[in-house]
Design an enzyme around this catalytic site. Sequence first.
Site, PDB file in Angstrom:
ATOM      1  N   ASP A  54       9.903  -2.009  14.464  1.00 27.46           N
ATOM      2  CA  ASP A  54       8.509  -2.036  14.026  1.00 27.46           C
ATOM      3  C   ASP A  54       7.868  -3.332  14.536  1.00 27.46           C
ATOM      4  O   ASP A  54       8.439  -4.024  15.376  1.00 27.46           O
ATOM      5  CB  ASP A  54       8.425  -1.933  12.494  1.00 27.46           C
ATOM      6  CG  ASP A  54       9.004  -3.178  11.835  1.00 27.46           C
ATOM      7  OD1 ASP A  54       9.730  -3.928  12.488  1.00 27.46           O
ATOM      8  OD2 ASP A  54       8.694  -3.413  10.657  1.00 27.46           O
ATOM      9  N   LYS A 113      10.451   5.392  15.436  1.00 25.60           N
ATOM     10  CA  LYS A 113      10.639   4.398  14.379  1.00 25.60           C
ATOM     11  C   LYS A 113      10.886   5.071  13.029  1.00 25.60           C
ATOM     12  O   LYS A 113      11.826   4.721  12.296  1.00 25.60           O
ATOM     13  CB  LYS A 113       9.415   3.496  14.373  1.00 25.60           C
ATOM     14  CG  LYS A 113       9.103   2.504  13.258  1.00 25.60           C
ATOM     15  CD  LYS A 113      10.075   2.218  12.245  1.00 25.60           C
ATOM     16  CE  LYS A 113       9.672   1.231  11.229  1.00 25.60           C
ATOM     17  NZ  LYS A 113       9.329   1.811   9.946  1.00 25.60           N
ATOM     18  N   ARG A 162       0.823  -1.217   0.000  1.00 27.31           N
ATOM     19  CA  ARG A 162       0.000   0.000   0.000  1.00 27.31           C
ATOM     20  C   ARG A 162       0.859   1.270   0.000  1.00 27.31           C
ATOM     21  O   ARG A 162       0.503   2.269  -0.627  1.00 27.31           O
ATOM     22  CB  ARG A 162      -0.919  -0.001   1.215  1.00 27.31           C
ATOM     23  CG  ARG A 162      -2.320   0.409   0.839  1.00 27.31           C
ATOM     24  CD  ARG A 162      -3.250   0.363   2.025  1.00 27.31           C
ATOM     25  NE  ARG A 162      -3.846   1.660   2.183  1.00 27.31           N
ATOM     26  CZ  ARG A 162      -4.000   2.273   3.345  1.00 27.31           C
ATOM     27  NH1 ARG A 162      -3.587   1.695   4.439  1.00 27.31           N
ATOM     28  NH2 ARG A 162      -4.565   3.440   3.387  1.00 27.31           N
TER      29      ARG A 162
END
Length: 288
Positions: free
Chosen positions: A240, A221, A131
Site C-alpha cells: 500500500d 493489494k 474511517r
Amino acid sequence: MELTFAKFLVMEKILFDKTYFNVKDTLTCGQFFAYEVIEDKFLIRSLDKFALCYNQGDYAIIECESENVEYFFNFFDLKRDYSSCYEKAISFNVPILTKSANLGRGIRILKQDKYETLINFIISQNNNIPRITKSIKYLCDNFGREVKFMGKTYHAFPSLYELKSISCEDFKNAGLGYRAEYVCEVANLLFNNKLDLDYFADLGYNELERELMYIKGVGQKVANCVMLFAYSRFDAFPVDTWIEKIYIQDFAGTPTTRDKITNYFISLFGQDSGIIQQYLFHYKRNLD
DNA sequence: TACCAGGTTCCGA
DNA sequence: TCGGAACATGGT
C-alpha cells in the site's frame, strides 16, 4: 405449563505467554477493524463472536464464552511459533527491519473470517483506518443482529442474508462512497452462490490471488490482504502507500509498480513475508 | 485549503 | 500493455 430454557453461558479465559502476543499491537496494526477500547482492554468482534482481550503481567488474556474458546484460539493463530518469523526479520541486519521486528514482536496474524475480511478490505481501498472502522461499525449497528456479551448488547457483522438486503444507498450512508457498488456486487455473488470463498482455500498462491482479483473492487493489494488475514497465506505481501514509502525510503528502491515491489519483498522474505510486512507497516505508521 | 488514506477501474495512446 | 484521470469522503 410452558417450559422455558435459559442458556447459561460459561466464560473462560485463555492465557498465553506475552513474548509473541501483544494484544494492542495485534489488534491495532491495520489487519483488524472491529474493536473498542474499554478501560485499557480490547472488546473485539469477529462475525457474531465477542471476546475481551488484554495483556496483564506475563500474559495475553482472552476472555470469551466457553463455546468460542477454540474459535478465538484459532483466530489469534495460537498454534503457530512466531519466534522464527521474528528471528528471520532480525537476521537481515537491516536497521528498519530490526527496529520494526523489535517494536512488533508481539504482533500475530489473525485468522479472520473470509467473508468479513473480503468486505472489510474492499472498503479499505484508498481509505483511512479510522474511517474504515467507522463504516464497518455503522453496518454492524444498523444491519447486524443483536448479541449479548458480558451483560451488554452489541451487534454482529451482518450475515450474508442481512448484507444482501442492504441497498447501495444504505452502503453510501455508511460512508462507503464509490466502494458501495463493489460491496453490493460481491454480496450478490456470494448470496447467489456464484462465489465460494471456502473453495478457494485449497488453491495455490497464484490461483487464489487470481480468483480474488476476478471480483470487482479487488485488486492485487486487497487480494493479498485477504490472503494474509483470512487464508493465513504468510507468503503474501500487500503493498500500500506505506509499504511503497518504505521501499523507497528504507530499501533504496526507485519508484516502480506495486506489483514489482510485492515481488521484491516476497523474494527477500519468502514464507515469512506477511508477518514481516506487518512489522514494517506497524513501525512506519507509529514511529517513523 | 489542500493533501492523504492498507487502491481499483476505466479509457486512450 | 501502460500511464493517468476519476472515484467519495472524513481526517489532518
